[in-house]
Motif scaffolding. Structure first.
Motif, mmCIF file in Angstrom:
data_model
loop_
_atom_site.group_PDB
_atom_site.id
_atom_site.type_symbol
_atom_site.label_atom_id
_atom_site.label_comp_id
_atom_site.label_asym_id
_atom_site.label_seq_id
_atom_site.Cartn_x
_atom_site.Cartn_y
_atom_site.Cartn_z
ATOM 1 N N MET A 1 -9.391 -2.451 2.578
ATOM 2 C CA MET A 1 -8.937 -1.226 3.205
ATOM 3 C C MET A 1 -8.542 -0.247 2.095
ATOM 4 S SD MET A 1 -5.803 -0.808 5.928
ATOM 5 C CE MET A 1 -6.258 -2.356 6.606
ATOM 6 N N SER A 2 -8.840 0.988 2.287
ATOM 7 C CA SER A 2 -8.561 1.972 1.248
ATOM 8 C C SER A 2 -7.073 2.324 1.193
ATOM 9 C CB SER A 2 -9.375 3.238 1.484
ATOM 10 O OG SER A 2 -8.838 3.991 2.555
ATOM 11 N N PHE A 3 -6.670 2.807 0.037
ATOM 12 C CA PHE A 3 -5.289 3.232 -0.143
ATOM 13 C C PHE A 3 -4.927 4.310 0.875
ATOM 14 C CE2 PHE A 3 -1.900 5.786 -1.871
ATOM 15 C CZ PHE A 3 -1.003 4.833 -2.312
ATOM 16 N N LYS A 4 -5.832 5.246 1.079
ATOM 17 C CA LYS A 4 -5.569 6.343 2.020
ATOM 18 C C LYS A 4 -5.308 5.812 3.429
ATOM 19 C CE LYS A 4 -7.397 10.640 3.862
ATOM 20 N NZ LYS A 4 -8.500 11.616 3.817
ATOM 21 N N ILE A 5 -6.105 4.878 3.875
ATOM 22 C CA ILE A 5 -5.913 4.314 5.213
ATOM 23 C C ILE A 5 -4.573 3.595 5.297
ATOM 24 C CG2 ILE A 5 -6.753 2.580 6.834
ATOM 25 C CD1 ILE A 5 -9.607 3.402 5.959
ATOM 26 N N MET A 6 -4.235 2.827 4.269
ATOM 27 C CA MET A 6 -2.946 2.124 4.284
ATOM 28 C C MET A 6 -1.792 3.116 4.300
ATOM 29 S SD MET A 6 -3.430 -1.301 1.977
ATOM 30 C CE MET A 6 -4.125 -0.509 0.550
ATOM 31 N N ARG A 7 -1.912 4.193 3.518
ATOM 32 C CA ARG A 7 -0.860 5.222 3.502
ATOM 33 C C ARG A 7 -0.730 5.874 4.874
ATOM 34 N NH1 ARG A 7 -1.293 10.417 3.535
ATOM 35 N NH2 ARG A 7 -3.404 10.559 2.722
ATOM 36 N N GLU A 8 -1.851 6.223 5.468
ATOM 37 C CA GLU A 8 -1.813 6.864 6.784
ATOM 38 C C GLU A 8 -1.257 5.926 7.850
ATOM 39 O OE1 GLU A 8 -5.891 8.122 7.116
ATOM 40 O OE2 GLU A 8 -5.451 10.083 6.226
ATOM 41 N N ARG A 9 -1.619 4.658 7.785
ATOM 42 C CA ARG A 9 -1.089 3.675 8.750
ATOM 43 C C ARG A 9 0.418 3.504 8.595
ATOM 44 N NH1 ARG A 9 -5.640 -1.138 9.310
ATOM 45 N NH2 ARG A 9 -7.151 0.160 10.385
ATOM 46 N N ALA A 10 0.907 3.718 7.384
ATOM 47 C CA ALA A 10 2.351 3.638 7.141
ATOM 48 C C ALA A 10 3.053 4.914 7.595
ATOM 49 C CB ALA A 10 2.621 3.370 5.663
ATOM 50 N N GLY A 11 2.261 5.914 8.007
ATOM 51 C CA GLY A 11 2.836 7.168 8.494
ATOM 52 C C GLY A 11 3.388 8.050 7.394
ATOM 53 N N LEU A 12 2.804 7.942 6.199
ATOM 54 C CA LEU A 12 3.303 8.691 5.046
ATOM 55 C C LEU A 12 2.288 9.717 4.568
ATOM 56 C CD1 LEU A 12 4.709 5.657 3.059
ATOM 57 C CD2 LEU A 12 6.044 7.348 4.319
ATOM 58 N N THR A 13 2.789 10.822 4.055
ATOM 59 C CA THR A 13 1.931 11.819 3.428
ATOM 60 C C THR A 13 1.816 11.504 1.946
ATOM 61 O OG1 THR A 13 3.759 13.292 2.854
ATOM 62 C CG2 THR A 13 2.759 13.594 5.044
ATOM 63 N N GLN A 14 0.855 12.146 1.292
ATOM 64 C CA GLN A 14 0.749 11.995 -0.158
ATOM 65 C C GLN A 14 2.047 12.446 -0.827
ATOM 66 O OE1 GLN A 14 -2.631 14.070 -1.736
ATOM 67 N NE2 GLN A 14 -4.096 12.529 -1.045
ATOM 68 N N ALA A 15 2.622 13.527 -0.335
ATOM 69 C CA ALA A 15 3.856 14.052 -0.919
ATOM 70 C C ALA A 15 5.002 13.049 -0.784
ATOM 71 C CB ALA A 15 4.232 15.378 -0.268
ATOM 72 N N GLN A 16 5.094 12.373 0.343
ATOM 73 C CA GLN A 16 6.161 11.385 0.540
ATOM 74 C C GLN A 16 5.993 10.199 -0.399
ATOM 75 O OE1 GLN A 16 5.397 11.039 4.767
ATOM 76 N NE2 GLN A 16 7.420 11.900 5.257
ATOM 77 N N VAL A 17 4.757 9.735 -0.561
ATOM 78 C CA VAL A 17 4.492 8.620 -1.470
ATOM 79 C C VAL A 17 4.796 9.046 -2.902
ATOM 80 C CG1 VAL A 17 2.707 7.077 -2.387
ATOM 81 C CG2 VAL A 17 2.786 7.573 0.068
ATOM 82 N N SER A 18 4.374 10.240 -3.248
ATOM 83 C CA SER A 18 4.635 10.775 -4.576
ATOM 84 C C SER A 18 6.126 10.800 -4.883
ATOM 85 C CB SER A 18 4.053 12.195 -4.662
ATOM 86 O OG SER A 18 4.456 12.837 -5.827
ATOM 87 N N LYS A 19 6.904 11.305 -3.961
ATOM 88 C CA LYS A 19 8.355 11.397 -4.160
ATOM 89 C C LYS A 19 8.991 10.006 -4.246
ATOM 90 C CE LYS A 19 12.517 13.520 -2.377
ATOM 91 N NZ LYS A 19 13.112 14.426 -1.403
ATOM 92 N N ALA A 20 8.579 9.105 -3.352
ATOM 93 C CA ALA A 20 9.165 7.761 -3.323
ATOM 94 C C ALA A 20 8.879 6.985 -4.611
ATOM 95 C CB ALA A 20 8.637 6.989 -2.115
ATOM 96 N N LEU A 21 7.690 7.206 -5.182
ATOM 97 C CA LEU A 21 7.299 6.472 -6.389
ATOM 98 C C LEU A 21 7.572 7.257 -7.670
ATOM 99 C CD1 LEU A 21 3.901 5.027 -5.138
ATOM 100 C CD2 LEU A 21 6.106 3.839 -5.263
ATOM 101 N N ASP A 22 8.049 8.493 -7.517
ATOM 102 C CA ASP A 22 8.350 9.363 -8.649
ATOM 103 C C ASP A 22 7.135 9.546 -9.562
ATOM 104 O OD1 ASP A 22 9.977 11.071 -10.135
ATOM 105 O OD2 ASP A 22 10.637 9.453 -11.468
ATOM 106 N N ILE A 23 6.018 9.889 -8.926
ATOM 107 C CA ILE A 23 4.782 10.175 -9.652
ATOM 108 C C ILE A 23 4.160 11.435 -9.066
ATOM 109 C CG2 ILE A 23 4.280 7.798 -10.339
ATOM 110 C CD1 ILE A 23 2.429 7.563 -7.983
ATOM 111 N N PRO A 24 3.289 12.107 -9.818
ATOM 112 C CA PRO A 24 2.674 13.327 -9.301
ATOM 113 C C PRO A 24 1.790 13.066 -8.079
ATOM 114 C CG PRO A 24 2.322 13.118 -11.678
ATOM 115 C CD PRO A 24 2.889 11.819 -11.201
ATOM 116 N N GLN A 25 1.757 14.036 -7.177
ATOM 117 C CA GLN A 25 0.911 13.912 -5.990
ATOM 118 C C GLN A 25 -0.557 13.807 -6.384
ATOM 119 O OE1 GLN A 25 1.832 16.627 -2.827
ATOM 120 N NE2 GLN A 25 -0.057 16.193 -1.735
ATOM 121 N N SER A 26 -0.928 14.426 -7.491
ATOM 122 C CA SER A 26 -2.320 14.350 -7.952
ATOM 123 C C SER A 26 -2.714 12.908 -8.285
ATOM 124 C CB SER A 26 -2.539 15.254 -9.165
ATOM 125 O OG SER A 26 -1.711 14.860 -10.241
#
Length: 65
Positions: free
Chosen positions: A1-26
């Motif tokens: 399963m792709s990272f994007k699908i797992m992120r979306e299934r977790a109900g998270l945006t790229q920005a939320q993941v970026s903030k939680a992991l303290d890494i750039p959204q890019s």
């Protein structure tokens, strides 16, 4: 399963993941497009955030969506 699908299934945006992991959204975008892979030290925090296993993150196997 792709990272994007797992992120979306977790109900998270790229920005939320970026903030939680303290890494750039890019960086998240690069993971989702396959241009880059997460560093080993980020795998456990990502798995916890997405509520999956490290194996889920690394396995693109037969169930690749």
């Amino acid at each position: 399963m792709s990272f994007k699908i797992m992120r979306e299934r977790a109900g998270l945006t790229q920005a939320q993941v970026s903030k939680a992991l303290d890494i750039p959204q890019s960086t998240i975008a690069s993971w989702e497009t396959g241009r880059a892979l997460p560093r080993a030290d980020k795998l456990l925090p990502i798995a916890k955030l997405l509520k999956c296993t490290i194996d889920d993150l690394l396995n693109k196997g037969e169930n690749n969506e």
